[in-house]
Write an enzyme that holds these catalytic residues in place. Structure first.
Site, short mmCIF file in Angstrom:
data_model
loop_
_atom_site.label_atom_id
_atom_site.label_comp_id
_atom_site.label_asym_id
_atom_site.label_seq_id
_atom_site.Cartn_x
_atom_site.Cartn_y
_atom_site.Cartn_z
N GLY A 529 0.84 -1.20 0.00
CA GLY A 529 0.00 0.00 0.00
C GLY A 529 0.86 1.23 0.00
N GLY A 532 3.29 1.18 2.76
CA GLY A 532 4.43 0.27 2.64
C GLY A 532 3.90 -1.13 2.42
N ASP A 644 -14.84 4.15 3.41
CA ASP A 644 -14.43 3.30 2.31
C ASP A 644 -14.95 1.88 2.55
OD1 ASP A 644 -11.22 2.75 0.62
OD2 ASP A 644 -13.28 2.65 -0.07
#
Ligand code: NAG
Ligand code: NAG
Ligand code: NAG
Ligand code: NAG
Ligand code: NAG
Ligand code: NAG
Ligand code: NAG
Ligand code: NAG
Ligand code: NAG
Ligand code: NAG
Length: 857
Positions: A529, A532, A644
């Site tokens: 991501g 990291g 989300d």
């Protein structure tokens, strides 16, 4: 100084390939003031801010103040945590070279400061004769935009003066009013505008143009279309501009696709950084779909102003002219009918810009700019597609050299939430809403791109007959942390986890982390991501964990890391992925989570049909996820909006227990999500609440909307967006609503479930999902109501499997259901027990039109 804009009658649309920027010798002249901070300091990007006192003129009625609390969304303490407060008109004066254009950036953090009430602050800001702000309330603006802080950017026109005087003036309309500012940035720029910019809507030979070189402007939006947030330190030519992700402004279900260049682009002549030119949004692979829709963005602006729109293009997908030719519409008027990037730029991989001006009148309360792209089919290009790499929108000063608009309106919903909170909540903290999240700088400047909205909420929701707070509430949530949180320093390069958070989760040494992941062995990577990589690992000899390791070079990572620990350490719930601990040592940062053995919900629906979930399993998973979300909305100290919600963020443990993950803090959790990964947090297309586009404000009902999409996805086993389907079916939300109204929804049901769902269950389930997708947030049920209804469906289902007389009137006998945990009982005590069934037989064309015309939603 020349007047704001000249409207000249002259040549029409002009297109310039970019002229080389002034061969800059060294970095441009700049000033960075941390106001009210006598020591100055360094921000999270490593930029040095100085004491503001030596720039002040006649400052006897001003003083320094320190903010009482540090909102977690602040990118750094400097310049936000200190302010200069003005009780009378006061100016700053900078020595500059007046023959050049300058950016002026004003930083406002409307928090609570000692001895003043921020709600009383109304003020104006002028530069010379130009009014930048008038009757400005930073507190109202921040609340309306759901932002903790505001950055205003102005591009000031050259003048004959060699000093720049910025004057703050408290409003005389309100007693006790004062002005304030936290930071001021002045930076010299080469002239970036043209003498003549064509006005849209005045076509033909008598084109009307705007003289932009003499105009002062306010930056309204600056987007890296199809790409990620670009922080100021990565901007080109040292101009320290922020470029935001465009997804929040996309309109409608058809959002096109993003792509990135794999060729070399020479951005030398561009006005935007290379990163802007090397990503783009295009319409998609299917020419028939593209022919039938407009790729559209919508922006909220102030009426009665002229705006300059700058389009940045760079075609790295094609090789020659007439491969990609499209029309550009601005506010439904043709701005350009044949945009052929390669044709105009001269070659592939060459950056170019194109400017248009448009007057936004106040006809019917209009205050929007619509930008739409559509392939020009009649010139028969090779591909029916369009492309955009970057977009900037500037507001031009009017004839009175005024740039100030009214304060934004706070929506009714937001107001209700505020009233509710201020009534019952005894906190000292101001009601200003805050965004928490990795968005760091990303969220807060000109637009909204909120990550996770945290609204101070009345701690205890009242459920009839429920006095004591039951055990499902968080273990740690009840502590008041507003002050302890603010105390933690967030200086560059080092993390300080508040003691409060630190004692809620375990500390791992770097050695333990390395042992768990076999020295971060690549074979252990399960996701990547913006933050990291994510590794699978084993700690304490047997406990399986997922370890998110921060990319040491990512400054944003530091903020996300802190926020995630601060938030997650306070959130404990069976249906939320839990944070076990963290590690911070030798510049390494890592977060340790529960390992979710069964991966994402999505992959069990249609990704690879290994196991087909039964209807009952699906219901149980939905109920679990609903419980997690219900907890986020009502159970914690804050109302937390996930922002989300989607099937890739619902994870399943070894026992198929659903857990909500990725609380908006970083794009990827322990499981990699599909496709485009970005460090800027944003919602996902196909799940985004349409009301969010209209009102630009998030509420928990946005999550309810997304969850409604999840419910249909679970029922139909198809993705929320499937561009390969016929146009009217691309968006699951739209198509499901259409079928629901037509009564044809059964045709969409996952074939694996055909005949396995009772009529009654089906009706209740689809009614519930349909309600979640209501146009207006106020018409959607709360997460608690959704939860209750799903439980009712499960109950019906069990009765079918295990026949027993059931009451089916939408009210349910609580004792009927066997053992339940506390949370569901609480959910059932809600006043609104049933969603009711409102007949809604809108005709289909209306729904279809939503893809084309989202305004109807
Ligand atoms: C101001 O900038 C212009 C170019 O933009 C330059 O020609 C001029 O010499 C500068 N003046 C001073 C005093 O530096
Ligand atoms: C601040 O002012 C607002 C409006 O004038 C008022 O409603 C509020 O109670 C004040 N807050 C405090 C803490 O005095
Ligand atoms: C900013 O630039 C640095 C160095 O070029 C790069 O490593 C980093 O990924 C960039 N960050 C973003 C968010 O583009
Ligand atoms: C760039 O991507 C295209 C399409 O994916 C591919 O055909 C092409 O070979 C790639 N070029 C390079 C230089 O990698
Ligand atoms: C940049 O501009 C110069 C002068 O106008 C021109 O010679 C050069 O070819 C341009 N470079 C690109 C990559 O367009
Ligand atoms: C725009 O101008 C018109 C006419 O001058 C005025 O009636 C209207 O209130 C203005 N609108 C705004 C938002 O200022
Ligand atoms: C553009 O057209 C759409 C659809 O007809 C309409 O909903 C929208 O309000 C228009 N926008 C403007 C700015 O006129
Ligand atoms: C695209 O937008 C333009 C301008 O609003 C409109 O005339 C046209 O009908 C739209 N095309 C489609 C396919 O929606
Ligand atoms: C496409 O471009 C041609 C050539 O400029 C123009 O005549 C035509 O009007 C454009 N088509 C549309 C639908 O705007
Ligand atoms: C100042 O702004 C407030 C809040 O938006 C508004 O209610 C008020 O009418 C404005 N006052 C003036 C003098 O414009």
């Amino acid at each position: 100084m020349s007047p704001g804009i000249h409207i000249l009658v002259s040549v029409m649309y002009i297109c310039f390939i970019f002229e080389p920027a002034d061969a800059a010798d060294g970095p441009p002249q700049q000033f960075l003031l941390s106001c009210g901070n006598l020591k100055g300091g360094v921000d999270a990007d490593g930029r040095k801010w100085e004491d503001d006192t030596k720039f002040l003129v006649k400052a006897d009625k001003s003083g320094e103040a320190k903010a009482d609390m540090q909102d977690p969304s602040l990118p750094s303490e400097i310049p936000f945590m200190s302010a200069r407060i003005f009780n009378a008109e006061t100016s700053y004066k900078f020595d500059i070279n007046g023959s050049n254009r300058h950016f002026l950036r004003l930083y406002f953090y409307p928090s609570s400061y000692p001895n003043v009430n921020i709600s009383n602050s109304y003020f104006g800001v002028n530069v010379g004769e130009t009014t930048l702000l008038n009757n400005f309330s930073a507190a109202l603006t921040a609340t309306a935009l759901s932002q903790a802080y505001i950055v205003k950017e102005y591009a000031l026109a050259p003048s004959d003066l060699n000093d720049l005087t910025v004057t703050f003036k408290p409003s005389d309309k309100y007693s006790g009013s004062f002005a304030f500012v936290n930071g001021i940035e002045v930076i010299e720029t080469p002239e970036m505008f043209d003498d003549e910019t064509g006005m849209v809507g005045f076509a033909g030979d008598s084109g009307v143009t705007v003289e932009a070189t003499t105009a002062s402007m306010e930056t309204m939006f600056r987007l890296n279309v199809g790409g990620q947030y670009i922080p100021p330190t990565n901007d080109s030519a040292g101009l320290m501009r922020s470029w935001y992700d465009d997804t929040a402004y996309l309109f409608g279900a058809s959002s096109g696709v993003t792509n990135a260049a794999n060729t070399t682009i020479d951005a030398g002549n561009g006005t935007a950084p290379l990163a802007v030119y090397s990503t783009a949004r295009t319409m998609g692979p299917d020419p028939n779909v593209n022919k039938n829709y407009n790729l559209t963005w919508v922006f909220q602006v102030d009426a009665n102003f002229t705006y300059l729109l700058r389009f940045h293009f760079c075609d790295y997908l094609d090789e020659k002219v007439n491969q990609r030719v499209f029309e550009i519409f601005i506010n439904n008027q043709t701005a350009l009918d044949t945009m052929d990037i390669i044709g105009l730029a001269g070659s592939a991989n060459s950056p170019m810009k194109k400017d248009f001006a448009i007057l936004v009148k106040d006809n019917k309360g209009d205050n929007e700019i619509w930008v739409a792209l559509h392939p020009n089919v009649s010139v028969k290009p090779e591909f029916f597609d369009a492309m955009l790499n970057g977009l900037e929108i500037f507001k031009l000063g009017d004839s009175k050299k005024n740039l100030a608009g009214p304060n934004p309106q706070i929506s009714d919903l937001m107001q209700k939430q505020i009233d509710h909170n201020t009534k019952g909540f005894a906190s000292k903290r101001s009601y200003t809403t805050a965004i928490i999240g990795g968005a760091a700088g990303g969220a807060a400047a000109f637009g909204i791109a909120a990550a996770l909205l945290v609204v101070i909420n009345n701690r205890k929701r009242r459920y009839p007959g429920q006095d004591s707070v039951s055990s499902w509430l968080p273990l740690y949530g009840q502590t008041h942390t507003s002050s302890s949180k603010s105390a933690s320093g967030r200086s560059h390069g080092s993390t300080h986890i508040s003691s409060d958070a630190a004692c809620n989760c375990r500390y791992f040494s770097l050695a333990e982390i390395k042992q768990a992941t076999k020295h971060f062995d690549e074979s252990h990577v399960i996701g990547v991501g913006g933050f990291g990589k994510v590794y699978r690992g084993v700690v304490d000899g047997k406990m399986k964990v997922a370890i998110k390791r921060s990319n040491p070079s990512s400054e944003q990572g530091v903020n996300e890391f802190q926020t995630e620990i601060e938030m997650l350490s306070k959130l404990r719930h069976r249906h939320l992925v839990s944070l076990i601990g963290y590690c911070e040592e030798d510049n390494e940062m890592a977060l340790v989570y529960d390992y979710m053995g069964k991966g994402t919900l999505r992959e069990h629906l249609y990704k690879n049909n290994k196991v087909t979930l039964t209807w009952k399993q699906r219901l149980e998973i939905c109920i679990g996820a609903a419980r997690g979300l219900h907890y986020l909305h009502t159970g914690a100290q804050y109302t937390i909006i996930h922002r989300d919600v989607k099937t890739t963020n619902i994870l399943l443990d070894d026992k198929w227990v659903a857990k909500v993950s990725d609380f908006g803090l970083s794009k990827t959790g322990p499981n990699m999500n599909q496709g485009h990964v970005s460090t800027v947090v944003k919602g996902s297309f196909g799940y985004l609440d349409p009301e969010y586009f209209r009102r630009q404000q998030l509420t928990e009902k946005s999550d309810v909307y997304s969850f409604g999409v999840v419910l249909f996805e679970v029922l139909c086993a198809r993705p929320a967006l499937n561009p390969n389907l016929p146009k009217e079916q691309v968006s699951l939300a739209d198509y499901a609503m259409y079928c629901l109204r037509k009564g044809t929804l059964e045709d969409m049901v996952d074939p694996q479930l055909k005949g396995k769902i009772s009529q009654e269950c089906f009706k209740k389930y689809t009614d519930t999902a349909g309600k979640c997708l209501a146009d207006h947030g106020t018409d959607r049920p709360s997460m608690g109501d959704v939860l209750w209804n799903l439980e009712f469906v499960l109950q019906l289902e069990s009765n079918v499997e295990n026949p027993k007389p059931a009451s089916t009137k939408g009210s349910m006998d609580l004792d009927n259901g066997g053992p339940r945990d506390q949370s569901s009982i609480m959910a059932m005590h809600r006043n609104t027990l049933s969603l009711g069934s409102e007949d809604n037989d809108g005709d289909g064309s209306e729904v279809f039109s939503q893809i084309v015309n989202q305004k109807g939603r």
